[in-house]
Design an enzyme around this catalytic site. Structure first.
Site, mmCIF file in Angstrom:
data_model
loop_
_atom_site.group_PDB
_atom_site.id
_atom_site.type_symbol
_atom_site.label_atom_id
_atom_site.label_comp_id
_atom_site.label_asym_id
_atom_site.label_seq_id
_atom_site.Cartn_x
_atom_site.Cartn_y
_atom_site.Cartn_z
ATOM 1 N N HIS A 1 11.252 -1.442 -0.031
ATOM 2 C CA HIS A 1 9.608 -0.904 0.401
ATOM 3 C C HIS A 1 8.888 -1.646 1.207
ATOM 4 O O HIS A 1 8.237 -2.960 1.024
ATOM 5 C CB HIS A 1 8.714 0.113 -0.818
ATOM 6 C CG HIS A 1 8.690 1.223 -1.582
ATOM 7 N ND1 HIS A 1 9.761 1.241 -2.774
ATOM 8 C CD2 HIS A 1 9.066 2.160 -0.823
ATOM 9 C CE1 HIS A 1 9.833 2.461 -2.597
ATOM 10 N NE2 HIS A 1 9.232 2.706 -1.808
ATOM 11 N N CYS B 1 11.729 8.716 -1.389
ATOM 12 C CA CYS B 1 12.134 6.572 -1.382
ATOM 13 C C CYS B 1 13.010 6.522 -2.674
ATOM 14 O O CYS B 1 14.371 6.070 -2.107
ATOM 15 C CB CYS B 1 11.282 6.329 -1.460
ATOM 16 S SG CYS B 1 10.150 5.935 0.073
ATOM 17 N N ARG C 1 4.777 14.183 -6.357
ATOM 18 C CA ARG C 1 3.321 14.254 -6.792
ATOM 19 C C ARG C 1 2.664 15.208 -5.371
ATOM 20 O O ARG C 1 1.960 15.950 -5.404
ATOM 21 C CB ARG C 1 2.895 13.883 -6.967
ATOM 22 C CG ARG C 1 1.164 13.368 -6.445
ATOM 23 C CD ARG C 1 0.837 11.856 -6.663
ATOM 24 N NE ARG C 1 1.312 11.744 -5.495
ATOM 25 C CZ ARG C 1 0.418 11.205 -4.753
ATOM 26 N NH1 ARG C 1 -0.415 11.898 -3.894
ATOM 27 N NH2 ARG C 1 0.890 11.100 -3.639
ATOM 28 N N GLU D 1 13.479 -3.173 -4.291
ATOM 29 C CA GLU D 1 14.048 -2.682 -5.029
ATOM 30 C C GLU D 1 15.379 -2.628 -6.340
ATOM 31 O O GLU D 1 16.242 -3.021 -5.405
ATOM 32 C CB GLU D 1 13.933 -0.816 -5.060
ATOM 33 C CG GLU D 1 12.710 0.058 -4.571
ATOM 34 C CD GLU D 1 11.318 -0.490 -5.569
ATOM 35 O OE1 GLU D 1 11.498 -0.403 -6.422
ATOM 36 O OE2 GLU D 1 10.697 -0.349 -4.453
#
Length: 216
Positions: free
Chosen positions: A167, A143, A90, A80
């Site tokens: 990730h 995350c 979500r 990242e």
């Protein structure tokens, strides 16, 4: 001797395992030569995950912090580039929290960039035979919460630490019907050892000048 703290998450959303923690444990059990590696499991909970990360940094006094998380559906290991100051969940976290459009740190900067050499990290993973890419979004779940939180901890409490987020894909046991890409945690751990050696020998300001951008 470079001291490394590597973290993974507890399982979430009803899963029995989290490959990020599996990979972190494997790296700590067999660290690269010249590095001492301590693994810590973070709760998949907004707020508590950053508190746990802070406690682990204080306990281990690392030079480098590498946080791992699961990104089901991604083809390989993704390093990242940036964490953004927003929580927009979500699904609920493991404590039932589901923030919508809330800041990770009220009043904090819009984003924090990784202080690891992200492109050198990707190159090291690929050289180790592990599919990898730079990612420009860590999502908006826990995350990203930790990606941004780590950046804030480095900026405000631990300026001597270098850190970033990676990730990892689903493990094979999580996808038994072949409908999504997977990687064995042992393969991920093999690549992460190469990544950590690259970090130890490459200051962020001396990162590779190669194209790893995205068109979408």
């Amino acid at each position: 001797m470079t001291r490394v703290l590597i973290t993974g998450f507890a399982p979430f959303d009803g899963a029995k395992i989290n490959p990020s923690w599996q990979a972190a444990s494997l790296v700590a059990a067999e660290p690269p030569t010249g590095l001492t590696v301590t693994a810590a499991e973070l709760p998949c909970v907004f707020g508590k995950s950053i508190d746990s990360l802070r406690e682990s940094i204080r306990a281990t006094s690392p030079d480098v912090v590498l946080c791992l998380g699961q990104a089901g559906g991604r083809l390989g290991v993704t390093v990242e580039r940036v964490g953004i100051n927003v929580d927009d969940a979500r699904i609920p976290d493991n404590a039932g929290n589901q923030p919508i459009d809330e800041p990770v740190v009220p009043g904090g900067p819009s984003a924090y960039f990784s202080t690891l050499p992200v492109k050198a990290c990707v190159a090291a993973l690929r050289a180790a035979g592990v599919p990898a890419a730079v990612s420009n979004t860590a999502g908006t779940f826990v995350c990203n919460h930790v990606t941004y939180g780590l950046g804030h901890l480095i900026a405000t409490e631990f300026p001597h630490v270098r850190g970033g987020f990676v990730h990892v894909p689903w493990a094979p046991e999580q996808v038994t019907d072949g409908t999504a890409p997977t990687l064995e945690p042992a393969t991920v751990a093999h690549g992460l050892r190469a990544l950590l050696l690259a970090v130890a020998h490459t200051p962020a300001e001396h990162d590779l000048r190669v194209t790893e951008g995205a068109t979408h």
